[in-house]
Design an enzyme around this catalytic site. Sequence first.
Site, PDB file in Angstrom:
ATOM      1  N   LYS A 139       0.835  -1.187   0.000  1.00 43.15           N
ATOM      2  CA  LYS A 139       0.000   0.000   0.000  1.00 43.15           C
ATOM      3  C   LYS A 139       0.876   1.245   0.000  1.00 43.15           C
ATOM      4  O   LYS A 139       1.997   1.161   0.501  1.00 43.15           O
ATOM      5  CB  LYS A 139      -0.969   0.016   1.185  1.00 43.15           C
ATOM      6  N   TYR A 224      -4.465   4.353   6.103  1.00 41.29           N
ATOM      7  CA  TYR A 224      -4.991   3.423   7.123  1.00 41.29           C
ATOM      8  C   TYR A 224      -6.332   3.912   7.667  1.00 41.29           C
ATOM      9  O   TYR A 224      -7.234   3.119   7.920  1.00 41.29           O
ATOM     10  CB  TYR A 224      -3.989   3.268   8.272  1.00 41.29           C
TER      11      TYR A 224
HETATM   12  P1  NAD Z   1      12.509   1.332   2.193  1.00 41.71           P
HETATM   13  O1  NAD Z   1      13.121   2.601   1.694  1.00 41.71           O
HETATM   14  O2  NAD Z   1      13.007   0.788   3.478  1.00 41.71           O
HETATM   15  O3  NAD Z   1      12.685   0.190   1.091  1.00 41.71           O
HETATM   16  C1  NAD Z   1      12.421   0.427  -0.273  1.00 41.71           C
HETATM   17  C2  NAD Z   1      13.215  -0.545  -1.097  1.00 41.71           C
HETATM   18  O4  NAD Z   1      12.999  -0.255  -2.474  1.00 41.71           O
HETATM   19  C3  NAD Z   1      14.735  -0.427  -0.847  1.00 41.71           C
HETATM   20  O5  NAD Z   1      15.302  -1.696  -0.720  1.00 41.71           O
HETATM   21  C4  NAD Z   1      15.258   0.255  -2.116  1.00 41.71           C
HETATM   22  O6  NAD Z   1      16.568  -0.126  -2.418  1.00 41.71           O
HETATM   23  C5  NAD Z   1      14.270  -0.251  -3.146  1.00 41.71           C
HETATM   24  N1  NAD Z   1      14.216   0.582  -4.336  1.00 41.71           N
HETATM   25  C6  NAD Z   1      14.141   0.103  -5.593  1.00 41.71           C
HETATM   26  N2  NAD Z   1      14.165   1.099  -6.478  1.00 41.71           N
HETATM   27  C7  NAD Z   1      14.284   2.242  -5.786  1.00 41.71           C
HETATM   28  C8  NAD Z   1      14.378   3.601  -6.151  1.00 41.71           C
HETATM   29  N3  NAD Z   1      14.372   4.000  -7.430  1.00 41.71           N
HETATM   30  N4  NAD Z   1      14.469   4.513  -5.156  1.00 41.71           N
HETATM   31  C9  NAD Z   1      14.455   4.145  -3.870  1.00 41.71           C
HETATM   32  N5  NAD Z   1      14.380   2.863  -3.448  1.00 41.71           N
HETATM   33  C10 NAD Z   1      14.289   1.918  -4.407  1.00 41.71           C
HETATM   34  O7  NAD Z   1      10.939   1.576   2.219  1.00 41.71           O
HETATM   35  P2  NAD Z   1       9.882   0.677   2.983  1.00 41.71           P
HETATM   36  O8  NAD Z   1       9.554   1.296   4.274  1.00 41.71           O
HETATM   37  O9  NAD Z   1      10.306  -0.730   2.959  1.00 41.71           O
HETATM   38  O10 NAD Z   1       8.585   0.887   2.056  1.00 41.71           O
HETATM   39  C11 NAD Z   1       8.413   0.195   0.842  1.00 41.71           C
HETATM   40  C12 NAD Z   1       6.920   0.051   0.540  1.00 41.71           C
HETATM   41  O11 NAD Z   1       6.306  -0.676   1.582  1.00 41.71           O
HETATM   42  C13 NAD Z   1       6.166   1.381   0.459  1.00 41.71           C
HETATM   43  O12 NAD Z   1       5.206   1.322  -0.550  1.00 41.71           O
HETATM   44  C14 NAD Z   1       5.488   1.500   1.804  1.00 41.71           C
HETATM   45  O13 NAD Z   1       4.290   2.243   1.772  1.00 41.71           O
HETATM   46  C15 NAD Z   1       5.217   0.052   2.125  1.00 41.71           C
HETATM   47  N6  NAD Z   1       5.147  -0.215   3.570  1.00 41.71           N
HETATM   48  C16 NAD Z   1       4.082  -0.887   4.051  1.00 41.71           C
HETATM   49  C17 NAD Z   1       3.988  -1.155   5.399  1.00 41.71           C
HETATM   50  C18 NAD Z   1       2.820  -1.948   5.937  1.00 41.71           C
HETATM   51  O14 NAD Z   1       2.693  -2.051   7.149  1.00 41.71           O
HETATM   52  N7  NAD Z   1       2.013  -2.522   5.089  1.00 41.71           N
HETATM   53  C19 NAD Z   1       4.977  -0.704   6.264  1.00 41.71           C
HETATM   54  C20 NAD Z   1       6.070  -0.017   5.746  1.00 41.71           C
HETATM   55  C21 NAD Z   1       6.153   0.214   4.382  1.00 41.71           C
END
Ligand code: NAD
Length: 372
Positions: A139, A224
């Site tokens: 999401k 949420y």
């Molecule tokens: P994060 O920055 O920790 O991880 C993102 C990942 O994407 C990294 O490994 C990064 O290397 C990769 N990536 C690939 N291409 C990229 C680019 N061009 N620029 C930047 N990063 C790139 O972020 P996150 O917190 O893991 O969030 C990722 C997704 O998960 C988001 O859509 C967020 O909304 C979602 N999320 C959901 C929940 C939940 O509880 N459902 C919780 C946190 C995050």
Amino acid sequence: MKTRRIFLQKAGLSALALNLTPFNPIAAMTKEIFSEKQDEQPLRVAIMGLGSYGTRVARAMKDCKRAKLVGVISGTPSKIEAWQKEYAIPAKNCYNYETYHQIKDNPDIDAVYVITPNGLHMEHTLGVAKSGKHVICEKPMAVNSNEGKIMVDACNAAGVKLLIGYRMHFEAKTQEVVKMRMNGDFGKILFFQGLSGFIIGDPSQWRLNYELSGGGAMMDIGIYSINGARYMIGEEPIWVTAQETKNNPEKFKEGIDETIQFQLGFPGGAVASCLSTYSMNNLDKFFVNGLKGFAEMQPSTGYGPIEGKTHKGPLTNPHVTHQTTQMDEMAAIILDGKKPLVPVDGEEGLKDMVIIDAIYEAVKTGKKVNLV
Ligand code: NAD
């Protein structure tokens, strides 16, 4: 399918040669073995995006019964190496963003879980769907409803399932409240309050970069409260009003909302009053009020344990790591066609995107936006 093929090969039979009637003992035995073996087959998942949430999902999947982490897609070779070691992932199931389309030729991966920044969800979902694999996408499913619709259509056209990472839909206390609402325990519901927020840190992160996030707190955390309003009230909103407060325009640049208060009107007369922010901690609360009772949850959407009570007393369902339950349930949806209590499909994600579009429009115009 592989199991079926192996059994048939071993038995020296071909599927076409079998007469699968209830009175054929070979067919009956075959069927029994098939269904036993099918139950054992997990959903074999590759995670795309090995960041902080991807890591959380992978760890939670260690306890899954029906879903198994078997592959990775990452642009960082050192992360791939570390994950290969931790999760015993074979080299043939490792891809980067240039090679992941080759996953179509990999029979050992059933689905890809897209956990990359929001602005990349559409591109990545379309790529995975084109490769003929089911998609689980985090999401918000996209950065607007146009993208969301394209994703739903592409997955339908490719004949693959699209599920959105709405982990709360499988959380036991949340489900308890939803079931109470469905049973009429709250009576006619007239009010929902949703508070979603935290103080965001590092100003250079992708969440504060419009190209990658598609928006600010609303996209990330406000969703949420939107989603919760819909599953707690059990209706789809018909209008939206919204107001933005921006105290730090330096950190929250154009397109990145800091704090938005929004209101949703529902056809049965209920109103939702919600707040989404990147500038306050301790905001993770749902309150739903009906003419016969209420439910209050705080925390309501964090990683848990979720805490809450209703007019009947405290919610006592035991805590299970959300992502473990989510992935097992999603495996059942994909493998068995199981219908979840609250939907998690692409259409469900799209409904939230339509509301987010309307909230941004209401902020911009200062006017009530009708959704029907
Ligand atoms: P994060 O920055 O920790 O991880 C993102 C990942 O994407 C990294 O490994 C990064 O290397 C990769 N990536 C690939 N291409 C990229 C680019 N061009 N620029 C930047 N990063 C790139 O972020 P996150 O917190 O893991 O969030 C990722 C997704 O998960 C988001 O859509 C967020 O909304 C979602 N999320 C959901 C929940 C939940 O509880 N459902 C919780 C946190 C995050």
